[in-house]
Design a protein around this motif. Structure first.
Motif, short mmCIF file in Angstrom:
data_model
loop_
_atom_site.label_atom_id
_atom_site.label_comp_id
_atom_site.label_asym_id
_atom_site.label_seq_id
_atom_site.Cartn_x
_atom_site.Cartn_y
_atom_site.Cartn_z
N LEU A 1 46.28 43.31 50.27
CA LEU A 1 46.44 41.92 49.94
C LEU A 1 45.30 41.18 49.75
O LEU A 1 45.45 40.19 48.83
N ALA A 2 44.20 41.17 50.55
CA ALA A 2 43.00 40.61 50.47
C ALA A 2 42.53 40.86 49.16
O ALA A 2 41.79 39.68 48.40
N ALA A 3 42.30 41.84 48.61
CA ALA A 3 41.63 42.12 47.07
C ALA A 3 42.46 41.63 46.22
O ALA A 3 42.05 41.18 45.19
N ALA A 4 43.95 41.60 46.31
CA ALA A 4 44.58 41.01 45.28
C ALA A 4 44.55 39.43 45.24
O ALA A 4 44.42 38.88 44.07
N MET A 5 44.44 38.77 46.26
CA MET A 5 44.11 37.27 46.50
C MET A 5 42.67 36.95 45.88
O MET A 5 42.66 35.86 45.04
N LEU A 6 41.80 37.87 46.24
CA LEU A 6 40.27 37.50 45.73
C LEU A 6 40.42 37.88 44.21
O LEU A 6 39.64 37.01 43.63
N LEU A 7 41.10 38.80 43.93
CA LEU A 7 41.10 39.15 42.30
C LEU A 7 41.65 38.16 41.49
O LEU A 7 41.28 37.61 40.66
N GLY A 8 42.78 37.39 42.07
CA GLY A 8 43.58 36.57 41.47
C GLY A 8 42.60 35.01 41.34
O GLY A 8 42.76 34.35 40.45
N TRP A 9 41.82 34.98 42.23
CA TRP A 9 40.92 33.88 42.60
C TRP A 9 40.06 33.97 41.28
O TRP A 9 39.59 32.82 40.53
#
Length: 359
Positions: free
Chosen positions: A148-156
């Motif tokens: 989840l953290a990777a997905a949020m950072l990648l989205g940003w």
């Protein structure tokens, strides 16, 4: 040389400028996909670390009853979270060229799977150093949190990359307008025409310098997202000042103080030229006695300092809007984030612009 800035075909000039603006905005360069995975900046790493630590601190505070329990939980959790986060950032940074060539679905899937793997590895590290046993359920939770953290950072990162497209287009538009400003173009051509009969070789040099300025202004900024050597920017500024020297003669006095150790430092394209153009336009052109322009580069450990200083006398006939400074600052922010800064320091008798960026 007489300054033949005025020209009767002002309507035609305005139409040409509008046409070129439209052409530039509709042909903005494709986004360099490597930017979305450029996680090597100090500013981005700092934001990611602080964000993860803040969320972790708030989450653990809800689960602990005393301050000492919370501090122990934070200490052990930080070992897992920071090892996982920093591993993810390091691996994505190392693989950014490979990730940029993958299809869109793979650009999402691989970093998310990598995030889950790194978080799971952080849990294994806790067990290995003997800080805290981790159950299978907790390992699964850690992997989900990492994904989840990777997905949020990648989205940003993807949102940040998309935001760079209009910024680059605006910066290119402003710089292109400065290159094709009718007064500058006509003055240069008139200078070359006047030199054709008396000094053909010098006239050829003027036209070559003008051609180089247009070549750089019209080139694809998106293809140079990694920056250009500072030495190349210095050479471009020299060409511009050489043209203006023919027009202003002894009124334009230029001093170069260049540190050879800074030559290979990567800087955003068209960094120096708009600054020296501002110096000439506002510090030399309005004054009957002309003015001084000093360009300095200096190596300071892991940083490079660039200064453009011009004398100030009579007020400029044309009031500036600060577009050049804003766009140079924006270019520095996009390339170096918080690791670079630009300072403008007006003072009695002079105006100084100072840039500091990593080598």
């Amino acid at each position: 040389m007489a300054d033949r800035a005025q020209h009767p075909h002002t309507t035609q000039q305005a139409w040409e400028e509008t046409r070129l603006e439209t052409r530039l905005m509709t042909s903005a360069p494709l986004i360099d996909a490597q930017r979305r995975f450029d996680v090597c900046h100090v500013g981005l790493v700092l934001r990611a670390v602080l964000g993860v630590q803040l969320v972790q601190a708030l989450g653990l505070a809800m689960a602990q009853e005393t301050l000492s329990q919370w501090m122990w939980a934070m200490g052990t959790a930080t070992v897992a979270s920071m090892s996982g986060l920093l591993s993810w950032l390091l691996l994505v940074c190392a693989a950014k060229r490979l990730l940029a060539r993958l299809p869109e679905w793979a650009q999402w899937t691989l970093p998310i799977v990598l995030g889950a793997t790194c978080a799971h590895g952080g849990g294994r590290l806790l067990e290995w150093v003997g800080l805290q046993p981790v159950s299978p359920l907790q390992h699964g939770a850690l992997a989900c949190i990492g994904a989840l953290a990777a997905a949020m950072l990648l989205g940003w990162l993807k949102l940040r990359e998309r935001a760079q497209a209009p910024a680059d287009a605006l910066a290119r538009l402003v710089e292109l307008q400065s290159r094709i400003r009718p007064h500058f173009l006509f003055n240069t051509l008139n200078t070359a025409i006047a030199l054709v009969r008396v000094d053909p070789a010098r006239a050829e040099e003027v036209l070559e310098d003008l051609s180089e300025l247009f070549r750089v202004a019209l080139s694809d900024t998106g293809a140079r997202s990694e920056g250009v050597p500072l030495a190349q920017e210095v050479e471009l500024a020299r060409r511009y000042l050489a043209i203006e020297q023919l027009r202003f003669g002894d009124r334009l006095r230029v001093t170069w103080q260049l540190d050879p150790h800074c030559s290979e430092t990567r800087v955003p394209p068209l960094l120096l030229q708009p600054l020296v153009e501002n110096a000439v336009r506002h510090g030399v052109e309005p004054n009957d006695q002309g003015g001084d322009v000093t360009i300095t580069t200096r190596s300071r450990g892991s940083e490079v300092e660039i200064r453009v200083i011009n004398s100030v006398g009579a007020p400029s006939r044309t009031q500036g809007h600060g577009l050049a400074l804003r766009n140079v600052r924006q270019r520095l922010r996009l390339m170096h984030d918080v690791a670079a800064k630009l300072e403008a320091a007006p003072s009695p008798g002079r105006f100084a612009v100072r840039i500091v960026l990593p080598r």
